[in-house]
Design a protein around this motif. Structure first.
Motif, PDB file in Angstrom:
ATOM      1  N   THR A  43       0.843  -1.193   0.000  1.00 29.90           N
ATOM      2  CA  THR A  43       0.000   0.000   0.000  1.00 29.90           C
ATOM      3  C   THR A  43       0.881   1.247   0.000  1.00 29.90           C
ATOM      4  O   THR A  43       1.675   1.435   0.930  1.00 29.90           O
ATOM      5  CB  THR A  43      -0.916   0.019   1.231  1.00 29.90           C
ATOM      6  OG1 THR A  43      -1.709  -1.167   1.237  1.00 29.90           O
ATOM      7  CG2 THR A  43      -1.823   1.241   1.207  1.00 29.90           C
ATOM      8  N   ARG A  45       1.831   5.283   0.319  1.00 26.90           N
ATOM      9  CA  ARG A  45       1.373   6.513   0.960  1.00 26.90           C
ATOM     10  C   ARG A  45       2.504   7.533   0.876  1.00 26.90           C
ATOM     11  O   ARG A  45       3.661   7.176   0.624  1.00 26.90           O
ATOM     12  CB  ARG A  45       0.978   6.273   2.419  1.00 26.90           C
ATOM     13  CG  ARG A  45       2.137   5.895   3.321  1.00 26.90           C
ATOM     14  CD  ARG A  45       1.730   5.808   4.775  1.00 26.90           C
ATOM     15  NE  ARG A  45       2.879   5.525   5.616  1.00 26.90           N
ATOM     16  CZ  ARG A  45       3.724   6.456   6.038  1.00 26.90           C
ATOM     17  NH1 ARG A  45       3.549   7.733   5.690  1.00 26.90           N
ATOM     18  NH2 ARG A  45       4.757   6.139   6.796  1.00 26.90           N
ATOM     19  N   ARG A  46       2.158   8.775   1.114  1.00 28.62           N
ATOM     20  CA  ARG A  46       3.145   9.855   1.021  1.00 28.62           C
ATOM     21  C   ARG A  46       3.812  10.096   2.376  1.00 28.62           C
ATOM     22  O   ARG A  46       3.167  10.111   3.424  1.00 28.62           O
ATOM     23  CB  ARG A  46       2.455  11.155   0.606  1.00 28.62           C
ATOM     24  CG  ARG A  46       2.039  11.201  -0.846  1.00 28.62           C
ATOM     25  CD  ARG A  46       3.202  11.544  -1.741  1.00 28.62           C
ATOM     26  NE  ARG A  46       2.781  11.748  -3.121  1.00 28.62           N
ATOM     27  CZ  ARG A  46       3.617  11.976  -4.119  1.00 28.62           C
ATOM     28  NH1 ARG A  46       4.906  12.051  -3.884  1.00 28.62           N
ATOM     29  NH2 ARG A  46       3.174  12.129  -5.348  1.00 28.62           N
ATOM     30  N   GLU A 677       8.122   3.849   9.563  1.00 26.47           N
ATOM     31  CA  GLU A 677       7.352   3.987   8.326  1.00 26.47           C
ATOM     32  C   GLU A 677       8.179   4.648   7.233  1.00 26.47           C
ATOM     33  O   GLU A 677       8.036   4.318   6.050  1.00 26.47           O
ATOM     34  CB  GLU A 677       6.070   4.774   8.590  1.00 26.47           C
ATOM     35  CG  GLU A 677       5.044   3.984   9.399  1.00 26.47           C
ATOM     36  CD  GLU A 677       3.749   4.738   9.619  1.00 26.47           C
ATOM     37  OE1 GLU A 677       3.714   5.960   9.336  1.00 26.47           O
ATOM     38  OE2 GLU A 677       2.766   4.117  10.068  1.00 26.47           O
ATOM     39  N   THR A 682       5.468  -0.821   8.588  1.00 24.01           N
ATOM     40  CA  THR A 682       4.303  -0.453   9.377  1.00 24.01           C
ATOM     41  C   THR A 682       4.035  -1.555  10.391  1.00 24.01           C
ATOM     42  O   THR A 682       4.195  -2.750  10.099  1.00 24.01           O
ATOM     43  CB  THR A 682       3.050  -0.249   8.514  1.00 24.01           C
ATOM     44  OG1 THR A 682       2.723  -1.468   7.842  1.00 24.01           O
ATOM     45  CG2 THR A 682       3.270   0.848   7.492  1.00 24.01           C
TER      46      THR A 682
END
Length: 798
Positions: A43, A45-46, A677, A682
């Motif tokens: 997944t 994400r920024r 992260e 995570t």
């Protein structure tokens, strides 16, 4: 006690205005990167973008200074290191740090730091900037001609590249080179350079107030047509494409391919119809592709136009296979790497999947007297990956790979845009057929779902490519090619890059990888996958100067049907298939034997030949792996996420006690989570792959990093209830009930649930009273906070 916002509002902004900085010269809380894309558990994400408290501009194209502000409880210099880091990234000479009353300046041009009573004025910094760059007063008007204003605002590195090139040209440099990674917008940069010089009425001939004549030169039609029709459209009628053997001389912005103007066996060279000093500026796109080679027939074009300033643009740093580019143009005036683009979040990161067939593992050796499908005897020798489809064609191998790729797309997204790089045009067609058959259900609905785009397709292929590049069109989804699409193809939605040929050239490899680095968050494209069937990715990632940033890599075994039979991670990279230094990208030519009646006449004696294995050969996928770079981005490692996590935790904390001391505070715990992260870890994904949903994240980390035993959250909660009764005894029954409910929340959901004041709003606790009432049970808000803090400390006491 003030905050940073107070410092900015009360001190910094008024003092900047007092120094003469206008509102349009001051950018407050200015973000200049997009934030690195982090891929955890599949997944994306920024991460956090880089944001400066203030950026100061002399005019929109010229950034001069960075200002970092801290609250008045800090010293003025506490923000200096961050200001200097940002200043270096943004290519400015002046960094300022302030706590409000105090101001410190660092001047990169002199290497000096000093305390100031006031900020310098815009005019003073502009004067100092020009002195540091060696830009005389006579160039000021041309330097300050603005770039073209549109919705495509240049990114910070594009602005640097534009200014560096314009300054070099105005100062009389004759050859200028820019090195920027694929996908970073070199065409946008080329347009803005041309636009500023054109409107500044600069020209190499020294004629006053005369616009320059500019030639944009590339080696493929789509590398010329796209810029002409899109980015350079503001030039309007000044544009002209040189084609059809006609040397038009009445325009100012020209576009041409080398082939259209070069000398060949039939023509003396259209370029000679133009005087040597006709062009003032020649922009050489994809300069690494041979125009600067001493033995290149295209080199004579550049040497003929001696009157022109020549600006080379390339995506590849200096290497043995492109040394001629750097020898010709000199060192680049600016470099922006693939690694930096990924770190800034402007380019997509990627995972690598290495897939190995059994025949690539063991090689192939014909039995005595074995003949191919056309009756030719196959020479007795060992054939390996470097020979497949170059010397010997194995359709069963192609079909196995096609089935595996189809299975992968079915498990991810069957309409994810995919580029498949094959050995040659024939191989690309075989792969097209195999993929079409493997995806017959979609081919029935979408006849162009799979297509080949090579030189043989001509205008049809050009049309398919254009449709493939369009973000609004669904098909074609898969394009097979050999070399035509290795460079200059802007296809922002490419999610899979498939290597089905050995790539020995690092220059070519970076170009191929660049097909997937475009980011289109609005279409869900934030990262991409490299599926490597030849070991080229593994080999090239191991190159000491490669600056890529793969986030994950896997290795799988597949059977003859293309199905994955196992997926593993290893501790060391696999050995390359074949000798990477002996494989050649050149066609294999096999001498015609004296008597071969079954195939004589089918092949001309000078054509490329292969041996074609007959049907009946079985090929299976035997290995597949996932890989990622280490945290420093230097080395491709084949490791399990659990091993990787242990390494990262040990890099942050020397012992379990060091980690425990930070973990007990909710604020520092959040910082630990953020740091992990940033490294692609995570806690939720870690618990899932370890199959430990009830374990405390702290215990997971200590177990992996320091071999500590695992505990569940409920174990920890119950131990506190049993062993720390004196803690609970200090409070009345209502307060004890709140603490007990907080422990239940922790045991069920984890430490993220016991952060004040959020935990008091959870239904299990909120029904016991309002926040004020609950605080009253403890004697007040401070006592409540102390109790919850102590409870967290007790949870992690051992």
């Amino acid at each position: 006690m003030s905050t940073e916002a107070d410092t900015c509002r009360v001190y910094v902004t008024p003092r900047l205005q007092h120094a003469g900085w206008a509102n349009d010269q001051i950018a407050e809380q200015a973000t200049f990167t997009d934030g690195r894309i982090l891929v955890t558990g599949g997944t994306p994400r920024r991460g956090k973008p880089k944001r400066a408290d203030y950026l100061l501009r002399y005019q929109p194209d010229y950034l001069l200074a960075v200002v970092e502000a801290k609250s008045d409880e800090h010293q003025p210099g506490d923000g200096m290191q961050q200001a200097k880091d940002y200043a270096q990234a943004l290519d400015v000479f002046f960094a300022y740090a302030t706590n409000g009353p105090g101001i410190l300046e660092y001047d990169f041009s002199t290497g000096t730091e000093r305390a100031l009573d006031a900020f310098p004025s815009p005019a003073e910094l502009w004067r100092r900037y020009r002195a540091a760059r060696g830009l005389p007063d006579a160039l000021e008007d041309q330097l300050l001609v603005p770039g073209h204003v549109s919705d495509k605002v240049p990114r910070y590195y594009q602005r640097i590249a534009i200014n560096r090139a314009v300054e070099a040209i105005l100062q009389g440099e004759r050859r200028v080179l820019l090195t920027l990674a694929t996908g970073t917008g070199k065409t946008v940069i080329a347009f803005q350079i041309a636009w500023r010089l054109w409107n500044a009425r600069w020209n190499a001939r020294g004629l006053p107030q005369q616009r320059p004549r500019i030639l944009f030169l590339a080696d493929r039609s789509f590398l010329v047509d796209d810029p002409k029709d899109k980015d350079f459209a503001p030039f309007g009628d000044a544009r002209h494409k040189i084609a059809h053997g006609q040397a038009v001389k009445s325009r100012e912005m020209y576009f041409a391919t080398y082939q259209a103007i070069a000398r060949d066996e039939a023509r003396p060279g259209l370029y000679r119809d133009y005087p040597p000093d006709f062009f003032d500026l020649i922009i050489v796109d994809e300069a690494h592709r041979g125009s600067a080679r001493d033995d290149s027939s295209w080199r004579e074009i550049l040497e003929y136009f001696t009157g022109a300033v020549q600006l080379g643009m390339t995506a590849t740093p200096r290497r043995a296979d492109n040394i001629d580019t750097y020898a010709y143009f000199g060192n680049p005036v600016y470099t922006y790497s693939l690694k930096q683009g990924i770190q800034d979040g402007f380019l997509a990161p990627y995972q690598v999947r290495r897939i190995v067939t059994d025949i690539d593992t063991t090689g192939f050796r014909p039995y005595a007297g074995q003949r191919d499908a056309y009756g030719r005897e196959i020479p007795d020798q060992e054939y390996s990956t470097r020979d497949f489809e170059r010397v010997i064609s194995i359709r069963a191998r192609t079909e196995a790979v096609a089935r595996h790729l189809t299975t992968y797309l079915k498990s991810t997204d069957r309409f994810a845009k995919t580029l498949v790089f094959c050995v040659d045009q024939e191989h690309a067609d075989q792969m097209r057929q195999a993929l079409a058959n493997a995806n017959a259900d979609l081919m029935a609905k979408h006849p162009s779902y799979v297509a080949r785009v090579t030189a043989d397709e001509g205008e049809i292929g050009k049309g398919l490519l254009s449709t493939f590049q369009d973000v609004e069109t669904k098909t074609p989804v898969i394009l097979t090619t050999s070399r035509l699409l290795t460079t200059g193809v802007d296809a922002p939605l490419v999610k899979n890059v498939v290597l089905f040929r050995i790539v020995n050239s690092m220059t070519d490899f970076k170009q191929i990888i660049g097909r997937g680095t475009r980011v289109r968050a609005d279409y869900g494209k934030l990262f991409f996958t490299i599926l490597d069937y030849t070991g080229s990715a593994t080999k090239n990632f191991a190159d000491p100067v490669f600056d890529g940033e793969p986030v994950l890599a896997t290795e799988e075994e597949i059977d003859a049907a293309g199905n994955t039979t196992s997926a593993i991670t290893l501790d060391v990279p696999p050995e390359d298939a074949g000798d990477p230094n002996s494989a050649s990208d050149q066609p294999f030519v096999y001498p015609v034997p004296p008597a071969q009646p079954n195939w004589k006449g089918r092949f001309a004696e000078t054509e490329r030949r292969k041996f074609y294995l007959p049907n009946g050969i079985t090929v299976e996928i035997v290995h597949e792996m996932v890989q990622q770079l280490d945290a420093a981005g230097r080395r491709l490692q084949l490791v399990q996420l659990t091993d990787y996590t242990g390494d990262q935790v040990r890099g942050l904390y020397r012992t379990a006690d060091d980690l425990r001391r930070s973990w007990t505070s909710s604020a520092s715990r959040a910082a630990i989570v953020a740091a992990l992260e940033e490294r692609g870890i995570t806690l939720e994904h870690l618990a899932a792959i370890m199959d430990q949903p009830d374990a405390d994240p702290f215990d997971l980390l200590c177990h992996l990093a320091f071999h500590a035993p695992l505990h569940t959250r409920r174990d920890r909660a119950n131990r506190v209830r049993k062993e720390k009764r004196d803690f609970f005894a200090r409070y009345a029954a209502p307060a004890r009930a709140i603490l007990d409910a907080i422990l239940d929340q922790y045991a069920t959901h984890g430490p993220a649930e016991i952060v004040l004041p959020d935990v008091l709003r959870l239904p299990a606790i909120a029904n016991r009273g309002s926040v004020g009432e609950i605080a009253g049970f403890f004697g007040g808000p401070e006592q409540l906070r102390d109790a919850v803090t102590e409870l967290q400390t007790l949870l992690y006491a051992a």
